[in-house]
Design an enzyme around this catalytic site. Structure first.
Site, PDB file in Angstrom:
ATOM      1  N   ASP A 287       0.869  -1.168   0.000  1.00 49.47           N
ATOM      2  CA  ASP A 287       0.000   0.000   0.000  1.00 49.47           C
ATOM      3  C   ASP A 287       0.908   1.220   0.000  1.00 49.47           C
ATOM      4  O   ASP A 287       2.096   1.145   0.312  1.00 49.47           O
ATOM      5  CB  ASP A 287      -0.929  -0.014   1.220  1.00 49.47           C
ATOM      6  CG  ASP A 287      -2.200   0.789   0.992  1.00 49.47           C
ATOM      7  OD1 ASP A 287      -2.209   1.663   0.100  1.00 49.47           O
ATOM      8  OD2 ASP A 287      -3.186   0.553   1.709  1.00 49.47           O
ATOM      9  N   TRP A 288       0.355   2.361  -0.346  1.00 52.56           N
ATOM     10  CA  TRP A 288       1.162   3.559  -0.560  1.00 52.56           C
ATOM     11  C   TRP A 288       1.792   4.020   0.760  1.00 52.56           C
ATOM     12  O   TRP A 288       1.102   4.396   1.695  1.00 52.56           O
ATOM     13  CB  TRP A 288       0.299   4.641  -1.188  1.00 52.56           C
ATOM     14  CG  TRP A 288       0.290   4.594  -2.690  1.00 52.56           C
ATOM     15  CD1 TRP A 288       0.494   5.663  -3.526  1.00 52.56           C
ATOM     16  CD2 TRP A 288       0.090   3.464  -3.558  1.00 52.56           C
ATOM     17  NE1 TRP A 288       0.445   5.252  -4.846  1.00 52.56           N
ATOM     18  CE2 TRP A 288       0.209   3.907  -4.896  1.00 52.56           C
ATOM     19  CE3 TRP A 288      -0.136   2.106  -3.337  1.00 52.56           C
ATOM     20  CZ2 TRP A 288       0.086   3.061  -5.999  1.00 52.56           C
ATOM     21  CZ3 TRP A 288      -0.266   1.254  -4.430  1.00 52.56           C
ATOM     22  CH2 TRP A 288      -0.157   1.728  -5.735  1.00 52.56           C
TER      23      TRP A 288
END
EC number: 3.2.1.21
Length: 867
Positions: A287-288
C-alpha cells in the site's frame, strides 16, 4: 535494535528480521518468522504466462529487474503508482497502477460504479463479474495496467470501520465468492486486479504513524491486529484464498501490523500463508507508504514498492538503487529479485497486457490538457497529458441494474410499490438532493453534502454525473401528472411537517458516511464515531412520520445504522437500504419504488439494536504507551451474525434478510453424499530457487552518462561503485547474522506445506463431497428473484451456530418452482487444525440448513459423515 526514522529512510540494508518485534509488554503476541520467500513456479493456469515471464526476465539486467519492483515516486508520472520501464525489451513505459475498487480515481469521462458493499447485497455472482469486467474495460481504455481493487480487507469485524463499504460483507464465504468473480471480470478485460488490503486492516485509526500524529496521537508504530491462527484461516484469509484460486495477479499488503509485524514485511503472512500455503503466483505490492524497510521487506515477500518513495515526494527509497546495492553486497539474493520480476511479468502476461497495452492517456494530477511530464517537480517535457478519452461505453445501464438489485427492502406494510397515481409526493432530506458544490466538489468525496452515492477516500472515482433521488422521483411524479414537493435541508423541520401533512406518500432520505483515515469529516476519522444517522437524520424521520401515516424511509449508508428507536413506528410503512449505488442512484431507487424492479437484495450485514450488540469497539485511544496500539481479535471467528447467534441476541434485521413484492416457499430438501476423493496432504519439496541472468560488478550499474536526472525521481542505478557511499546507510557493514533471519537467503529446495500444493491451497480442499438440493417456489403474484442461502453447522463446541457456505439468485415467475442444487466441498466442511497446520473435517455431527436468511432456515438435515 531500532533505527531512528532518518536512519531507516536512507538505508538499503535496513533491519531485515521484520518478524522479530520486542513489544513494550511481554504478553503481546509476535508473528513467527517464515523464510525463505517462496519462488513462483507457474502452477496450474499460470504455466504459460510464467514461462513467458522467465524468458523476458532472463534477458534483463539487474537494474532493469529493479526498475520493475520500484515505483518512480509520488506524482512523478501519470498514475498514482508507476514502476520504472524496460524499453530495451519493449516495456516502453512503466506499469501503471490506479485506484479504485469502484472506478477510476483522478480521471474523467469514466463511470462511478456501485460500491462493493452493494455488490454483496445483490448476492449475484453474474452481476459481480459484469461489474468487474466493465470496470476493467474502463481501466484498460485509459491505459491502466493494474486496478487497485477489489477489496476484502477490511472484512468487517467492526460495523463502524471506515472502509467496510469498499469490500463486500463480514461473511467470508459471501465476500470470497463475489471477490473472486470481480477479479475474474477485471482480468478478463485485460487488467491486473489487486486483491487488498492484505490483511486484518479492520479499522482506519492508527493505521499510519504520521496520520495519527496529525490527529494528535503520539504513537511511534502503527496499530497491530493480533489474531490466532484458526481465526486467520477460517475468517480473514478465506476470501484471499478465493482470490488466489481465481488467479488474481496482484495482492496489496496493508498498513497495519499483524501480530506486531508490519503487513508489508510480515514473513508469516506473505511468505507462509500467501505464497507457500495458498500458492500465490502473482506479485505483492505495498500500500502507498506501507513499505518500512529495504532488505527486511524483500526477504519477507514484498515484490513491488509503491509509490516508490518512502514519504510522498521525498526522493528517498528503500528499494530502487538500494535494492541494487543489496544484491551486489549479497544481503538480498539475486534469486529473490529475479522472483519479484518474474511474478510481476507473469501477471502482466496472464491478463494479456502485452496485447492490449496503450500508454496512459490521462493525468492523475490535473484536468488541464497540457502539463509537465513529472508533475511533482514541474520537470520534463511540457506536453499533452490528458487526451480526454471517454471510456464509459454503455456501463450506465449496468450501474443502474446493480443499484436496484442491491436495494434491500427491510420493511413494507403495503406501501410499495408506488402506483404512480399518488397526487402529492413529498421528498425529504438532504440525502435526496444535490451537493451544492457539485458531485465531485469535495476532494476524494470527503464531505457529506447532498445524496450519498459514494463514501470518501482513495477508494473513490470521479462522478461523470449523479442522478439524485429528487431528480429521478420528481421526473416520475410529473410524468404521471402528480405534484412533488422536495424539502432538502435537514434543518427545515417546520417546512417538512407542513409538506408531510399534505402528502399522499412521504419519501425520506437519510444517510451515514465514512471513509479513509486521511480525511476526517465532522470528527469521523475515517471510522464512524457511532452508528447513528448523519445530519439530524433521526429527527427528520420522526418529524415526517409524526405528520404522515405513509412515510417511506430510504437509507444510503456505508454499513449498518441503529434503527431500533423508529423502525417499528406504524406511520413508517416502508424502509429500504440503498447503500452506495453510484452515478445512477436516483434512477435505481425509483425503479424499486415504482415497481419496475422487484427488490431481491439481502442485507450483507446484521442490523443490531445497539453498537454494543456487535461486540468489541474500535481502538480509538493508544493502549500501549507511545508504541503500537494493540487490537486483540479475541472474539475469534465470532463477528456479525456469528456473534449475535453466540449471544442469542435478536437483531433488528438479520444477516441475509430482505423482502420482496412477492413471496417464496422452500421445500423438499435433499442431501446426497458424493464419491469424493480422500484428502491428501501435499508432500514433497520445491525445486531450488531459479536464477535468471547474471550479476555484474557495481561499475555496470552506474547512473548512465548523458541521462538527465529528474529531481526526486526513483532510479535503480548507483551513484558510485563504493556500495557504502551509494547506499548512504550509516549502519552499512553489519554482519549478516546481526539482521538477516535464519534461512532468509536460502535458495535450496523447500518442503511443500500440507495445506498447499496449488493456487488457493491444497486442491483436494475443493473437491465436492455432498450434493444438496431444495425446491424454491414463487408463492406470490409478481415475478422476482429469490436468494436461497445454505448454512452449515460444523458441530464443534466452540463453533458458530451456523456459517454461510453457498447461495444463489434465482428468477421465478408467479407460481413457478425451481430445484436449486449446489454442492459442499471439503473446505466448506473443514476446520483449521492449528496443531496439524492443515484443514480437518472434525468428528462432530454436522447439519445443513437452507432458507432465506441466517435466521429463517426452514429446511434442515444432518450431513453424512465425510472425510
Amino acid at each position: 535494535m531500532r533505527f531512528s526514522w532518518l536512519e531507516v529512510a536512507v538505508t538499503a540494508a535496513s533491519l531485515a528480521n521484520a518478524n522479530v518485534c520486542i513489544p513494550l509488554f511481554p504478553w503481546y503476541v509476535s508473528s513467527p518468522p517464515f523464510y525463505p520467500s517462496p519462488w513462483a513456479n507457474g502452477q496450474g493456469e499460470w504455466a504459460e504466462a510464467h514461462q513467458r515471464a522467465v524468458e523476458i526476465v532472463s534477458q534483463m539486467t539487474l537494474t532493469e529487474k529493479v526498475n520493475l519492483t520500484t515505483g518512480t515516486g509520488w506524482m512523478m508520472e501519470e498514475c498514482v503508482g508507476q514502476t520504472g520501464s524496460v524499453p530495451r525489451l519493449g516495456i516502453n513505459w512503466g506499469l501503471c497502477g490506479q485506484d479504485s475498487p469502484l472506478g477510476i480515481r483522478f480521471s474523467d469521462l469514466n463511470s462511478a460504479f456501485p460500491a462493493g458493499i452493494n455488490v454483496a447485497a445483490t448476492w449475484d455472482k453474474t452481476l459481480a463479474y459484469l461489474r468487474g469486467k466493465a470496470m476493467g474495460e474502463e481501466f484498460n481504455d485509459k491505459g491502466i495496467d493494474i486496478q487497485l481493487g477489489p477489496a476484502a480487507g477490511p472484512l468487517g469485524k467492526y460495523p463502524d470501520g471506515g472502509r467496510i463499504w469498499e469490500g463486500f460483507s463480514p461473511d467470508p464465504a459471501l465476500t470470497g465468492v463475489l471477490f473472486a468473480e470481480t477479479i475474474k471480470g477485471i482480468q478478463d478485460a485485460g487488467v491486473i486486479a489487486t486483491a487488498k488490503h492484505y490483511i486484518l486492516n479492520e479499522q482506519e485509526q492508527f493505521r499510519q504513524v504520521a496520520e495519527a500524529q496529525g490527529y494528535g496521537y503520539n504513537i511511534t508504530e502503527t496499530l497491530s491486529s493480533n489474531v490466532d491462527d484458526k481465526t486467520m484461516h477460517e475468517l480473514y484469509l478465506w476470501p484471499f484464498a478465493d482470490a488466489v484460486r481465481a488467479g488474481v495477479g496482484a495482492i496489496m499488503c496493508s498498513y497495519n501490523q499483524i501480530n506486531n509485524s508490519y503487513g508489508c514485511q510480515n514473513s508469516q503472512t506473505l511468505n507462509k500463508l500467501l505464497k507457500a500455503e495458498l500458492g500465490f503466483q502473482g506479485f505483492v505490492m505495498s500500500d502507498w507508504s506501507a513499505h518500512h524497510s529495504g532488505v527486511g521487506a524483500a526477504l519477507a515477500g514484498l515484490d513491488m514498492s509503491m509509490p516508490g518513495d518512502i514519504s510522498f515526494d521525498d526522493g528517498l527509497s528503500f528499494w530502487g538503487a538500494n535494492m541494487t546495492v543489496g544484491v551486489l553486497n549479497g544481503t538480498i539474493p539475486a534469486w529473490r529479485v529475479d522472483d519479484m520480476a518474474v511474478r510481476i511479468m507473469t501477471a502482466y502476461y496472464k491478463v494479456g497486457r502485452d496485447r492490449l497495452r496503450v500508454p496512459p492517456n490521462f493525468s492523475s494530477w490535473t484536468r488541464d490538457e497540457y502539463g509537465y511530464e513529472h508533475a511533482a517537480v514541474s520537470e520534463g517535457a511540457w506536453k499533452k497529458v490528458n487526451d480526454f478519452v471517454n471510456v464509459q461505453r454503455d456501463h450506465a445501464q449496468l450501474i443502474r441494474e446493480v443499484g436496484s438489485a442491491s436495494t434491500v427492502l427491510l420493511k413494507n406494510v403495503g406501501a410499495l410499490p408506488l402506483t404512480g397515481k399518488e397526487r402529492k409526493v413529498g421528498i425529504f432530506g438532504e440525502d435526496a438532493g444535490s451537493n451544492p458544490w457539485g458531485p465531485n466538489g469535495c476532494e476524494n468525496r470527503g464531505c457529506d453534502n447532498g445524496t450519498l452515492a459514494m463514501a470518501w477516500g482513495s477508494g473513490t472515482a470521479e462522478f461523470p454525473y449523479l442522478v439524485t433521488p429528487e431528480q429521478a422521483i420528481q421526473s416520475e411524479v410529473i410524468k404521471n401528472g402528480g405534484n412533488v414537493f422536495p424539502v432538502t435541508h435537514n434543518g427545515a423541520l417546520t417546512q417538512m411537517a407542513n409538506i408531510a401533512s399534505q402528502s399522499s406518500v412521504s419519501l425520506v432520505f437519510v444517510n451515514a458516511d465514512a471513509g479513509e483515515g486521511f480525511i476526517s469529516v465532522d470528527g469521523n476519522i475515517g471510522d464512524r464515531k457511532n452508528l447513528t444517522l448523519w445530519k439530524n437524520g433521526e429527527e427528520v424521520i420522526k418529524t415526517v412520520a409524526s405528520h404522515s401515516n405513509n412515510t417511506v424511509v430510504v437509507i444510503h449508508s456505508v454499513g449498518p445504522i441503529l434503527v431500533d428507536e423508529w423502525h417499528d413506528n406504524p406511520n413508517i410503512t416502508a424502509i429500504l437500504w440503498a447503500g452506495l449505488p453510484g452515478q445512477e442512484s436516483g434512477n435505481s431507487i425509483a425503479d424499486v419504488l415504482y415497481g419496475r424492479v422487484n427488490p431481491s437484495a439481502k442485507t450483507p450485514f446484521t442490523w443490531g439494536k445497539t453498537r454494543e450488540s456487535y461486540g468489541a469497539p474500535l481502538v480509538t485511544k493508544p493502549n500501549n504507551g507511545n508504541g503500537a496500539p494493540q487490537d486483540d481479535f479475541s472474539e475469534g471467528v465470532f463477528i456479525d451474525y456469528r456473534y449475535f447467534d453466540k449471544r442469542n441476541e435478536t437483531p433488528v434485521y438479520e444477516f441475509g434478510f430482505g423482502l420482496s413484492y412477492t413471496s417464496f416457499g422452500y421445500s423438499h430438501l435433499r442431501v446426497q453424499p458424493l464419491n469424493g476423493s480422500t484428502y491428501v496432504p501435499a508432500t514433497g519439496t520445491t525445486g531450488p530457487a531459479p536464477a535468471y541472468g547474471s550479476i555484474g560488478s557495481a561499475a555496470d550499474y552506474l547512473f548512465p552518462e548523458g541521462l538527465k536526472r529528474i529531481t526526486k525521481f526513483i532510479y535503480p542505478w548507483l551513484n558510485s561503485t563504493d556500495l557504502k557511499a551509494s547506499s548512504a546507510d550509516p549502519n552499512y557493514g553489519w554482519e549478516d547474522s546481526e539482521y538477516i533471519p535464519e534461512a532468509a537467503t536460502d535458495g535450496s529446495p523447500q518442503p511443500i506445506l500440507k495445506a498447499g500444493g496449488a493456487p488457493g491451497g491444497n486442491p483436494t480442499l475443493y473437491h465436492d463431497l455432498v450434493k444438496v438440493s431444495a425446491t424454491i417456489t414463487n408463492t406470490g403474484n409478481v415475478a422476482g428473484y429469490e436468494v436461497p442461502q445454505l448454512y452449515v453447522s460444523l458441530g464443534g463446541p466452540n463453533e458458530p451456530r451456523v456459517v454461510l457456505r453457498k447461495f444463489d439468485r434465482i428468477h421465478l415467475a408467479p407460481g413457478e418452482q425451481k430445484v436449486w442444487t449446489t454442492t459442499l466441498t471439503r473446505r466448506d466442511l473443514a476446520n483449521w487444525d492449528v496443531e496439524a497446520q492443515d484443514w480437518v473435517i472434525t468428528k462432530y455431527p454436522k447439519r445443513v440448513y437452507v432458507g432465506s436468511s441466517s435466521r429463517k432456515l426452514p429446511l434442515r438435515a444432518p450431513l453424512p459423515r465425510v472425510q
